[in-house]
Design an enzyme around this catalytic site. Sequence first.
Site, PDB file in Angstrom:
ATOM      1  N   SER A  57     -52.738 -66.540 -44.377  1.00 22.76           N
ATOM      2  CA  SER A  57     -53.643 -67.606 -43.932  1.00 22.76           C
ATOM      3  C   SER A  57     -53.761 -67.553 -42.417  1.00 22.76           C
ATOM      4  O   SER A  57     -52.827 -67.122 -41.735  1.00 22.76           O
ATOM      5  CB  SER A  57     -53.080 -68.971 -44.339  1.00 22.76           C
ATOM      6  OG  SER A  57     -53.770 -70.007 -43.676  1.00 22.76           O
ATOM      7  N   TYR A  66     -46.396 -74.955 -44.121  1.00 24.41           N
ATOM      8  CA  TYR A  66     -47.393 -74.039 -44.674  1.00 24.41           C
ATOM      9  C   TYR A  66     -47.547 -72.811 -43.770  1.00 24.41           C
ATOM     10  O   TYR A  66     -47.507 -71.673 -44.229  1.00 24.41           O
ATOM     11  CB  TYR A  66     -48.731 -74.761 -44.847  1.00 24.41           C
ATOM     12  CG  TYR A  66     -49.837 -73.877 -45.366  1.00 24.41           C
ATOM     13  CD1 TYR A  66     -49.865 -73.495 -46.702  1.00 24.41           C
ATOM     14  CD2 TYR A  66     -50.856 -73.440 -44.522  1.00 24.41           C
ATOM     15  CE1 TYR A  66     -50.886 -72.687 -47.182  1.00 24.41           C
ATOM     16  CE2 TYR A  66     -51.881 -72.644 -44.997  1.00 24.41           C
ATOM     17  CZ  TYR A  66     -51.894 -72.256 -46.330  1.00 24.41           C
ATOM     18  OH  TYR A  66     -52.904 -71.455 -46.798  1.00 24.41           O
TER      19      TYR A  66
END
Length: 146
Positions: A35, A48
């Site tokens: 990501s 995350y």
Amino acid sequence: MYDEMFNLNAKGPFFAVQKFAPLINRGGSVVLTTSVANVKGLPGQATYGAAKAALRSLARTLATELLPQEIRVNAVSPGPIATPILDKVFTDKEMAAQVREKTIGMIPMKRFGTSEEIAKAVLFLAFDATFTTGLEIPVDGGWSQF
């Protein structure tokens, strides 16, 4: 939250590759999904981002470890993609719209990406990039580059 993020984004892919690697033919490929959060340091996304950074590191390590089996390992790193996630996270439609607009303002290409754009990058790494291993391709409208 920490355990959930690392279980899903680091441990899961690690154990999946560990189990599937013996079944992958020579010349095969693994493409992991990281990501933009692995390089951006986004507020409120510490666990995350850290889990996705761990996955990026794992892609590099697996790329070297699977070289003897001639298996390539690469990663695609999506930025904001047009999916229903914002509407699920923000049940207030106005809030979701504000977040969407603020995010678009930070992306150099001034739009969200599409699932098809991610798929094209994955397909390239999986099948066409036969002399490429250990690479991460950002598909994020330039967000991670500026």
